[in-house]
Design an enzyme around this catalytic site. Structure first.
Site, PDB file in Angstrom:
ATOM      1  N   ASP A   1      17.119  26.806   9.986  1.00 61.04           N
ATOM      2  CA  ASP A   1      16.871  27.730   8.891  1.00 61.04           C
ATOM      3  C   ASP A   1      17.013  29.184   9.352  1.00 61.04           C
ATOM      4  O   ASP A   1      17.649  30.011   8.681  1.00 61.04           O
ATOM      5  CB  ASP A   1      15.466  27.482   8.334  1.00 61.04           C
ATOM      6  CG  ASP A   1      15.227  28.178   7.010  1.00 61.04           C
ATOM      7  OD1 ASP A   1      15.088  29.418   7.032  1.00 61.04           O
ATOM      8  OD2 ASP A   1      15.176  27.508   5.969  1.00 61.04           O
TER       9      ASP A   1
ATOM     10  N   TRP B   1      15.355  27.734   3.313  1.00 61.13           N
ATOM     11  CA  TRP B   1      16.566  26.926   3.137  1.00 61.13           C
ATOM     12  C   TRP B   1      16.284  25.471   3.476  1.00 61.13           C
ATOM     13  O   TRP B   1      16.836  24.561   2.852  1.00 61.13           O
ATOM     14  CB  TRP B   1      17.709  27.488   3.975  1.00 61.13           C
ATOM     15  CG  TRP B   1      17.877  28.959   3.786  1.00 61.13           C
ATOM     16  CD1 TRP B   1      17.936  29.925   4.761  1.00 61.13           C
ATOM     17  CD2 TRP B   1      17.986  29.677   2.541  1.00 61.13           C
ATOM     18  NE1 TRP B   1      18.068  31.171   4.211  1.00 61.13           N
ATOM     19  CE2 TRP B   1      18.101  31.056   2.845  1.00 61.13           C
ATOM     20  CE3 TRP B   1      17.985  29.290   1.203  1.00 61.13           C
ATOM     21  CZ2 TRP B   1      18.229  32.033   1.866  1.00 61.13           C
ATOM     22  CZ3 TRP B   1      18.104  30.265   0.218  1.00 61.13           C
ATOM     23  CH2 TRP B   1      18.225  31.614   0.548  1.00 61.13           C
ATOM     24  N   ASP B   2      15.424  25.215   4.454  1.00 62.14           N
ATOM     25  CA  ASP B   2      15.003  23.841   4.739  1.00 62.14           C
ATOM     26  C   ASP B   2      14.337  23.216   3.517  1.00 62.14           C
ATOM     27  O   ASP B   2      14.636  22.078   3.129  1.00 62.14           O
ATOM     28  CB  ASP B   2      14.010  23.821   5.906  1.00 62.14           C
ATOM     29  CG  ASP B   2      14.683  23.843   7.263  1.00 62.14           C
ATOM     30  OD1 ASP B   2      15.805  23.338   7.376  1.00 62.14           O
ATOM     31  OD2 ASP B   2      14.082  24.368   8.208  1.00 62.14           O
ATOM     32  N   LEU B   3      13.397  23.947   2.932  1.00 60.74           N
ATOM     33  CA  LEU B   3      12.644  23.397   1.812  1.00 60.74           C
ATOM     34  C   LEU B   3      13.517  23.218   0.582  1.00 60.74           C
ATOM     35  O   LEU B   3      13.394  22.216  -0.139  1.00 60.74           O
ATOM     36  CB  LEU B   3      11.451  24.307   1.507  1.00 60.74           C
ATOM     37  CG  LEU B   3      10.393  24.367   2.620  1.00 60.74           C
ATOM     38  CD1 LEU B   3       9.382  25.465   2.341  1.00 60.74           C
ATOM     39  CD2 LEU B   3       9.698  23.027   2.783  1.00 60.74           C
TER      40      LEU B   3
END
Length: 406
Positions: free
Chosen positions: A134, A163-165
């Site tokens: 991320d 961005w991960d989530l």
């Protein structure tokens, strides 16, 4: 927890945030989510924060309500077993979430040899297969250059892995979309989700890409000011720092009434020839004239005396507080029906969420704890893959699989 996806079986072979959060969201909506982990735990099994005894609160937070199968993924037989599990039979099976490389032993081609209509959601770093996290994607798309205070030239990384989530949530949406399509056309699919594409698309969806491509300069750092509208942090007389946002005309008028600065703002409007109630962009454009008026007004009032009028007038605000204070806020944690105190494998009892969305028509079920590594190895091999008890015993003896505590 809800039972909307009850009957679906999703297999997860993933570490870190995006893949496990995808599986978590599916589990919280009722899917049976089976992780396969390396014997002893994968690369994120000991990530901080840790308990005093060394258990990862991070890992057990992302893996609630799942089952765990422990496999020696370094051995050919263990890898073959992981492929079989990812592409296991059943009308509501053959659903796989992973961040393993696209060309490795868990390639889509390998999965299709076991099951033609397998669905695979593959989290990636860059679309070309190069690794990324991320933070490295975030700096590439320019967000840290927009973050921070204008008097400090250093870029600021946000600590939230946005961005991960987003990728995890998009992955849950993509998997269920592919499943609906499979029920109509009988086809399997691989959905590749690079963090870089999620980040780039998100900024484009917010209009930022079109802005710079139209010749606008890069967005400057603005501290806590809200871009394009009226919003910033202010400090009250009693030392409380709040974030205040006025986007709608009602919010703007309510704010002026609460602070008693309508005449002063009207004088600025007359001077610049603008109506701030009619255009949020004008409030942003003339923020340097407006902010001092609000700084003075807030510095003359305690927060408690303003809250009733804020609420009555629909003013949008929030108080700055550390997480240690937020957990006692009944709107957020303690007292919020999304959360329930349960005991996790670490032995610690604390608040954990079920599904973040609330369905008033359905009963909310209690969240379930994360598994211990290998807790469900025998159950899954026997029931999902249909192995005999003798075969399962042989795999244990050969070190291909393990149960909890191995």
């Amino acid at each position: 927890m809800y039972d909307l996806l009850k009957g679906l079986r999703v297999v997860e072979g993933a570490a870190f945030v995006a893949g496990p959060s995808c599986g978590l969201y599916l589990a919280q909506m009722g899917a049976e989510v089976i992780r396969f982990d390396n014997i002893g735990g994968g690369p994120d099994f000991n990530r901080w924060p840790l308990t005093e005894s060394g258990d990862s609160l991070y890992w057990e937070g992302l893996n609630k309500s799942k089952k765990s199968v422990a496999i020696n993924l370094s051995s050919p037989e263990g890898r073959a077993l992981a492929v079989r599990l990812a592409a296991a039979p059943g009308e509501n099976g053959g659903l796989f979430v992973t961040n393993f490389p696209a060309e490795g032993f868990l390639s889509y081609e390998a999965l299709r040899k076991i099951r033609e209509d397998v669905i695979c959601v593959r989290v990636m770093g860059w679309a070309d297969g190069k690794p990324a996290l991320d933070y490295t994607v975030n700096c590439a798309v320019g967000v840290p250059e927009m973050t921070g205070h204008p008097d400090d030239p250093r870029p600021v990384n946000h600590m939230l892995p946005a961005w991960d989530l987003l990728t995890g949530a998009y992955g849950a949406f993509a998997l269920t979309s592919a499943l609906i399509a499979r029920r109509m056309d009988g086809r399997g699919r691989e959905v590749r989700l690079p963090l870089s594409d999620i980040a780039a698309a998100s900024l484009a969806n917010l209009g930022m890409v079109g802005d710079v491509m139209g010749g606008a300069p890069d967005r400057p750092r603005m501290g806590n000011a809200l871009y394009g509208a009226f919003g910033r942090d202010f400090v009250t007389r009693d030392g409380k720092r709040i974030m205040l946002v006025a986007i709608t005309a009602r919010q703007w008028r309510g704010l002026l009434q609460t602070l008693g600065i309508g005449d002063a703002v009207a004088a600025v409007e007359a001077e610049v020839g603008a109506s701030f109630a009619d255009d949020e962009g004008l409030r942003f454009e003339h923020r340097d004239r407006l902010f001092p008026l609000f700084d003075t007004a807030f510095a003359a009032r305690d927060l408690a005396e303003m809250i009733p009028t804020f609420d009555a007038q629909g003013v949008c605000w929030g108080i700055y507080q550390p997480l240690s204070a937020a957990v006692e806020d009944p709107r957020l944690y303690r007292g919020n029906p999304v959360f329930e105190e349960i005991v996790q494998p670490s032995g610690r009892r604390y608040l954990v969420p079920g599904a973040a969305g609330t369905i008033p028509q359905d009963a909310r079920l209690s969240p379930r704890p994360a598994p211990r590594i290998g807790q469900h190895t025998d159950e899954v091999l026997l029931e999902v893959l249909g192995l005999s008890s003798g075969e399962v015993g042989r795999l244990h003896d050969a070190g291909v699989v393990a149960g909890p505590g191995a």
